[in-house]
Design an enzyme around this catalytic site. Structure first.
Site, PDB file in Angstrom:
ATOM      1  N   CYS A   2       0.801  -1.390   0.070  1.00  0.00           N
ATOM      2  CA  CYS A   2       0.015   0.013  -0.041  1.00  0.00           C
ATOM      3  C   CYS A   2       0.761   1.350   0.175  1.00  0.00           C
ATOM      4  O   CYS A   2       2.034   1.293   0.434  1.00  0.00           O
ATOM      5  CB  CYS A   2      -0.663   0.078   1.446  1.00  0.00           C
ATOM      6  SG  CYS A   2      -1.993  -1.480   1.485  1.00  0.00           S
ATOM      7  N   ARG A  27       5.403   0.038  -5.950  1.00  0.00           N
ATOM      8  CA  ARG A  27       5.463  -0.892  -4.725  1.00  0.00           C
ATOM      9  C   ARG A  27       4.435  -1.983  -4.976  1.00  0.00           C
ATOM     10  O   ARG A  27       4.368  -2.895  -4.220  1.00  0.00           O
ATOM     11  CB  ARG A  27       5.045   0.003  -3.661  1.00  0.00           C
ATOM     12  CG  ARG A  27       5.998   1.105  -3.402  1.00  0.00           C
ATOM     13  CD  ARG A  27       5.552   2.062  -2.541  1.00  0.00           C
ATOM     14  NE  ARG A  27       4.802   1.380  -1.268  1.00  0.00           N
ATOM     15  CZ  ARG A  27       5.621   1.600  -0.044  1.00  0.00           C
ATOM     16  NH1 ARG A  27       6.854   1.765  -0.045  1.00  0.00           N
ATOM     17  NH2 ARG A  27       5.146   1.074   1.140  1.00  0.00           N
ATOM     18  N   TRP A  75      -3.031  -2.884  -1.415  1.00  0.00           N
ATOM     19  CA  TRP A  75      -2.460  -4.217  -1.745  1.00  0.00           C
ATOM     20  C   TRP A  75      -3.303  -5.149  -0.844  1.00  0.00           C
ATOM     21  O   TRP A  75      -2.827  -4.921   0.164  1.00  0.00           O
ATOM     22  CB  TRP A  75      -0.893  -4.492  -1.825  1.00  0.00           C
ATOM     23  CG  TRP A  75      -0.166  -5.610  -2.206  1.00  0.00           C
ATOM     24  CD1 TRP A  75      -0.059  -6.029  -3.325  1.00  0.00           C
ATOM     25  CD2 TRP A  75       0.274  -6.534  -1.401  1.00  0.00           C
ATOM     26  NE1 TRP A  75       0.505  -7.060  -3.501  1.00  0.00           N
ATOM     27  CE2 TRP A  75       0.643  -7.791  -2.268  1.00  0.00           C
ATOM     28  CE3 TRP A  75       0.653  -6.996  -0.012  1.00  0.00           C
ATOM     29  CZ2 TRP A  75       1.431  -8.749  -1.757  1.00  0.00           C
ATOM     30  CZ3 TRP A  75       0.943  -7.936   0.726  1.00  0.00           C
ATOM     31  CH2 TRP A  75       1.394  -8.900  -0.454  1.00  0.00           C
ATOM     32  N   ASN A  99      -2.237   2.467   5.988  1.00  0.00           N
ATOM     33  CA  ASN A  99      -1.376   1.271   5.588  1.00  0.00           C
ATOM     34  C   ASN A  99      -1.101   0.569   6.767  1.00  0.00           C
ATOM     35  O   ASN A  99      -0.849   1.148   7.972  1.00  0.00           O
ATOM     36  CB  ASN A  99      -0.080   1.734   4.903  1.00  0.00           C
ATOM     37  CG  ASN A  99       0.000   2.123   3.551  1.00  0.00           C
ATOM     38  OD1 ASN A  99      -1.036   2.124   2.983  1.00  0.00           O
ATOM     39  ND2 ASN A  99       1.318   2.896   3.161  1.00  0.00           N
ATOM     40  N   GLY A 100      -1.081  -0.650   6.670  1.00  0.00           N
ATOM     41  CA  GLY A 100      -0.565  -1.444   7.995  1.00  0.00           C
ATOM     42  C   GLY A 100      -1.704  -2.463   8.239  1.00  0.00           C
ATOM     43  O   GLY A 100      -2.739  -2.607   7.464  1.00  0.00           O
ATOM     44  N   GLU A 465      19.061 -16.752  -6.784  1.00  0.00           N
ATOM     45  CA  GLU A 465      18.856 -15.485  -7.660  1.00  0.00           C
ATOM     46  C   GLU A 465      18.083 -15.698  -8.806  1.00  0.00           C
ATOM     47  O   GLU A 465      17.123 -14.884  -9.133  1.00  0.00           O
ATOM     48  CB  GLU A 465      19.752 -14.509  -7.139  1.00  0.00           C
ATOM     49  CG  GLU A 465      19.347 -13.004  -7.650  1.00  0.00           C
ATOM     50  CD  GLU A 465      18.282 -12.528  -6.943  1.00  0.00           C
ATOM     51  OE1 GLU A 465      17.573 -12.828  -5.994  1.00  0.00           O
ATOM     52  OE2 GLU A 465      17.762 -11.165  -7.619  1.00  0.00           O
ATOM     53  N   LYS A 469      14.473 -14.441 -10.021  1.00  0.00           N
ATOM     54  CA  LYS A 469      14.021 -13.372 -10.966  1.00  0.00           C
ATOM     55  C   LYS A 469      13.169 -13.931 -12.144  1.00  0.00           C
ATOM     56  O   LYS A 469      12.172 -13.344 -12.380  1.00  0.00           O
ATOM     57  CB  LYS A 469      15.387 -13.021 -11.370  1.00  0.00           C
ATOM     58  CG  LYS A 469      15.858 -11.564 -11.797  1.00  0.00           C
ATOM     59  CD  LYS A 469      15.896 -10.778 -10.492  1.00  0.00           C
ATOM     60  CE  LYS A 469      14.898 -10.777  -9.699  1.00  0.00           C
ATOM     61  NZ  LYS A 469      15.332 -10.169  -8.166  1.00  0.00           N
ATOM     62  N   GLU A 472       9.465 -14.490 -10.695  1.00  0.00           N
ATOM     63  CA  GLU A 472       8.663 -13.376 -10.286  1.00  0.00           C
ATOM     64  C   GLU A 472       8.163 -12.755 -11.403  1.00  0.00           C
ATOM     65  O   GLU A 472       7.196 -12.346 -11.337  1.00  0.00           O
ATOM     66  CB  GLU A 472       9.663 -12.413  -9.753  1.00  0.00           C
ATOM     67  CG  GLU A 472      10.151 -12.746  -8.433  1.00  0.00           C
ATOM     68  CD  GLU A 472      10.899 -11.380  -7.810  1.00  0.00           C
ATOM     69  OE1 GLU A 472      12.114 -11.158  -8.395  1.00  0.00           O
ATOM     70  OE2 GLU A 472      10.421 -11.122  -6.619  1.00  0.00           O
ATOM     71  N   HIS A 488      21.160 -35.991  -5.965  1.00  0.00           N
ATOM     72  CA  HIS A 488      20.232 -36.374  -4.621  1.00  0.00           C
ATOM     73  C   HIS A 488      18.862 -36.216  -4.700  1.00  0.00           C
ATOM     74  O   HIS A 488      17.942 -36.343  -4.016  1.00  0.00           O
ATOM     75  CB  HIS A 488      20.684 -35.624  -3.641  1.00  0.00           C
ATOM     76  CG  HIS A 488      22.081 -36.102  -3.301  1.00  0.00           C
ATOM     77  ND1 HIS A 488      22.767 -37.193  -2.879  1.00  0.00           N
ATOM     78  CD2 HIS A 488      23.197 -35.059  -3.458  1.00  0.00           C
ATOM     79  CE1 HIS A 488      23.908 -36.875  -2.851  1.00  0.00           C
ATOM     80  NE2 HIS A 488      24.317 -35.849  -3.260  1.00  0.00           N
ATOM     81  N   LYS A 584       6.588  -4.128  -4.179  1.00  0.00           N
ATOM     82  CA  LYS A 584       8.013  -3.969  -4.019  1.00  0.00           C
ATOM     83  C   LYS A 584       8.539  -3.773  -2.607  1.00  0.00           C
ATOM     84  O   LYS A 584       9.727  -4.131  -2.160  1.00  0.00           O
ATOM     85  CB  LYS A 584       8.129  -2.631  -4.697  1.00  0.00           C
ATOM     86  CG  LYS A 584       9.429  -1.832  -4.731  1.00  0.00           C
ATOM     87  CD  LYS A 584      10.468  -2.614  -5.562  1.00  0.00           C
ATOM     88  CE  LYS A 584      12.072  -2.238  -5.439  1.00  0.00           C
ATOM     89  NZ  LYS A 584      12.719  -3.278  -6.156  1.00  0.00           N
TER      90      LYS A 584
HETATM   91  O1  M6R Z   1      13.393  -4.598   0.618  1.00  0.00           O
HETATM   92  P1  M6R Z   1      13.744  -5.859   0.624  1.00  0.00           P
HETATM   93  O2  M6R Z   1      15.231  -6.101   0.286  1.00  0.00           O
HETATM   94  O3  M6R Z   1      13.927  -6.016   2.255  1.00  0.00           O
HETATM   95  O4  M6R Z   1      12.775  -7.107   0.432  1.00  0.00           O
HETATM   96  C1  M6R Z   1      13.009  -8.207   0.298  1.00  0.00           C
HETATM   97  C2  M6R Z   1      12.207  -9.026  -0.574  1.00  0.00           C
HETATM   98  O5  M6R Z   1      10.921  -8.639  -0.385  1.00  0.00           O
HETATM   99  C3  M6R Z   1      12.696  -8.754  -1.882  1.00  0.00           C
HETATM  100  O6  M6R Z   1      14.175  -8.910  -2.150  1.00  0.00           O
HETATM  101  C4  M6R Z   1      11.793  -9.577  -3.082  1.00  0.00           C
HETATM  102  O7  M6R Z   1      12.266 -10.920  -3.123  1.00  0.00           O
HETATM  103  C5  M6R Z   1      12.093  -9.009  -4.418  1.00  0.00           C
HETATM  104  N1  M6R Z   1      10.776  -9.113  -5.178  1.00  0.00           N
HETATM  105  C6  M6R Z   1      13.010  -9.688  -5.316  1.00  0.00           C
HETATM  106  O8  M6R Z   1      13.093  -9.368  -6.561  1.00  0.00           O
END
Ligand code: M6R
Length: 589
Positions: A2, A27, A75, A99-100, A465, A469, A472, A488, A584
């Site tokens: 949010c 975000r 969100w 927010n929250g 990673e 990526k 996502e 394994h 985000k």
């Molecule tokens: O803002 P942060 O680095 O603490 O966020 C952590 C994760 O939410 C963030 O890295 C998330 O995995 C991203 N979508 C990665 O692309």
């Protein structure tokens, strides 16, 4: 996640609210809305989906000299992403954005329902405005304070009411909120971006602060009125624009060379690593390190473990923050607690930081957002200097996290890898012919039943990673594995429809990783190998530079995995910058 904006005393509040919400789009959100106070009424407009839906609706509304407003991108947490659940939530004469999470909302709702008060949404937020109106007896601030006394949980709140239309009431506890100003106008936002270009200085609210604004800011903590601590805001918005690239993510991948130069400036020196933010005494009596983080930041932490243990000979444990916070971990005072976060607002990471502080540990944050909650909480911070990262899929922030950990490893181990660090930065300049090749190759990787990314040593977290990526933004199933682990179990999945991206370092365990690739090829998996040395058996091959340091290979492979994920996602027709279901900054657990 949010986002909040608000403004008062401005000529065109609707413009600020919409532009501000656009700045917060990155975000992640699923609905949005604004409430605008004009000479006639309090007008609330909401829409599900992208902000352009809200904009279309707003265009049809006639405002008569509007003078204030609040806005929100939601969100969904409590209740589905519908227009009714979108903010602002209204009562009979007021509106609120939040927010929250209000943890005791059900209790409050039950109480108000008994009083005959009706609710139209499934959200926790609606209780704020309903409770406010319930308590309103001629003094809005008094009613607002009663609401704050009664709600539990985390919040950033803006509330406007027709009863006192020339004011906005605000409060912060646990979720970020900023109040900012120029000579005559006052603005709110949940992060810097919307404010740039409108306001010139900002007060970052602390937990427990609340108050109201009219043509001034009336700020309180407990019952006392306090003076805001204004800091100047940056004035340049240009760096946050796409700059000719198709997506922010693409721009951010290309930016990594400049960002890493910025990240290492004054830190990687010919005489070794220097951190103005640190002094060696801070590390006195430290025998262990715990790194706590989530997602991509967690993967950076895993790279940090290899580097710190190797270069500084300090034991490192890396923890997923959402697990650590509920695990009753054994925390000893000779442990340095390091949190890594791009946003500085990730709830799970922040909670582990608070937990470590409570246990008396020294804490260090690696973070990209100054004044964020994590930065304010940690004893020391090394800022990542990655600039605003808009793509939800983190790229340049990851690069700076890894680079900072590499420098930290050298700082702690008194090692000097000045040239290797510079060489690693150099290889992040995107080679457009490799990008073109990846664009072409990507069309072969759109079907199949999934991807394995494999690597050993520091290339294992890079494999994790790379897989994150890809999944996502392409929504294709992908996993990262230590190359030696395939036999394994996971190798059972090998067939021509299994795509394997092999990160084959020339400098670390080359022969062993090559054998692991052979094992997969023998079972007919389709392989794309990234290496400086061509291997006959692979189906596809991307050549990287021949270098002597594994971290230089790491950074070049990182760029390739990022571009591959992006090109596959673009071919799938996905919104690369705002992938479905993701936010985000994850400020709820
Ligand atoms: O803002 P942060 O680095 O603490 O966020 C952590 C994760 O939410 C963030 O890295 C998330 O995995 C991203 N979508 C990665 O692309």
């Amino acid at each position: 996640m949010c986002g909040i904006v608000g403004c008062i005393g401005i000529n065109d509040p609707v413009k600020y609210l919409i532009e501000g919400l656009k700045e917060l789009e990155y975000r992640g959100y699923d609905s949005s809305g604004i409430a605008v106070m004009d000479e006639e009424d309090l007008k609330i407009i909401k829409a599900v989906g992208k902000l352009k839906n809200l904009e279309e609706k707003v265009k049809k509304i006639k405002f008569k000299n509007p003078f204030s407003g609040i806005g929100h991108t939601r969100w969904a947490t409590h209740g589905k992403p519908t227009e009714l659940n979108a903010h602002p939530h209204k009562g009979h004469f007021s509106a609120v954005v939040h927010n929250g999470i209000i943890e005791n909302y059900q209790e409050i709702k039950n109480k108000l329902l008994k009083e005959g008060i009706e609710f139209i949404s499934q959200t926790d937020t609606e209780v704020i405005v309903k409770l406010f109106e319930y308590y309103y007896e001629g003094d809005a601030f008094k009613a607002f304070k009663r609401v704050l006394d009664e709600i539990d949980g985390a919040y950033a709140i803006l509330l406007i009411t027709k009863k006192e239309p020339k004011k906005i009431f605000f409060a912060k506890k646990g979720s970020p909120l900023i109040v900012a100003k120029n000579d005559k106008e006052i603005f709110f936002a949940s992060s810097d971006a919307p404010l740039i270009g409108y306001a010139n200085s900002a007060h970052y609210l602390e937990d427990g602060e609340f108050g109201w604004v009219d043509d001034e800011i009336h700020l309180f903590n407990d019952e006392k009125e306090i003076i805001p601590a204004f800091k100047p805001l940056p004035s340049n918005k240009e760096s946050a624009k796409k700059g000719g690239f198709r997506f922010y993510m693409e721009k951010e991948i290309y930016e990594q060379f400049d960002v890493l130069k910025e990240n290492t400036l004054g830190r990687n020196t010919k005489d070794g690593i220097k951190f103005d933010e640190l002094d060696k005494e801070f590390f006195d009596d430290i025998n262990n390190i715990i790194i706590s983080a989530c997602g991509t930041s967690y993967h950076a932490g895993l790279v940090g473990k290899y580097l710190i243990e190797r270069n500084a000979k300090i034991r490192v444990d890396v923890e997923v923050a959402s697990e650590l916070r509920y695990r009753d971990p054994l925390l000893s005072k000779d442990t340095l607690f390091v949190v890594i976060s791009q946003s500085g607002e990730t709830a799970d990471t922040l909670e582990t930081l608070k937990m470590a502080k409570k246990a008396g540990l020294k804490t260090l944050a690696l973070c990209n957002v100054d004044n964020s909650s994590i930065v304010r909480e940690a004893d020391r911070t090394i800022l990542l200097r990655a600039g605003i990262e808009k793509g939800v899929a983190s790229t340049k922030a990851f690069a700076t996290q890894v680079m900072t950990l590499w420098m930290l490893a050298n700082y702690l181990g008194d090692k000097n890898e000045y040239d290797a660090i510079n060489e690693a930065i150099e290889v992040t300049k995107v080679d457009t012919s490799i990008h073109e090749k990846i664009k072409r190759l990507s069309k072969r990787y759109l079907h199949g039943h999934g991807f394995f990314f494999i690597g050993r040593d520091i290339f294992y977290p890079l494999a994790l990673e790379g897989a994150l990526k890809l999944k996502e933004i392409s929504y294709i199933h992908a996993e990262g594995y230590p190359a030696g682990e395939m036999k394994h179990g996971p190798i059972a999945l090998a067939d021509p429809e299994l795509f394997v991206v092999a990160l084959l370092s020339k400098n670390i365990l080359f022969e062993k990783t090559k054998s692991n690739i052979e094992e997969l090829v023998a079972r007919d998996a389709t392989t794309l190998t990234i290496s400086s040395e061509y291997i006959e058996m692979t189906d596809d091959f991307i050549k990287i530079s021949e270098v002597n340091h594994p971290m230089v290979e790491f950074f070049e492979m990182m760029i390739i995995t990022q571009l591959l994920a992006m090109e596959v996602a673009i071919r799938m027709g996905n919104d690369v910058d705002m992938p479905r279901n993701l936010a985000k900054s994850v400020t709820v657990e």
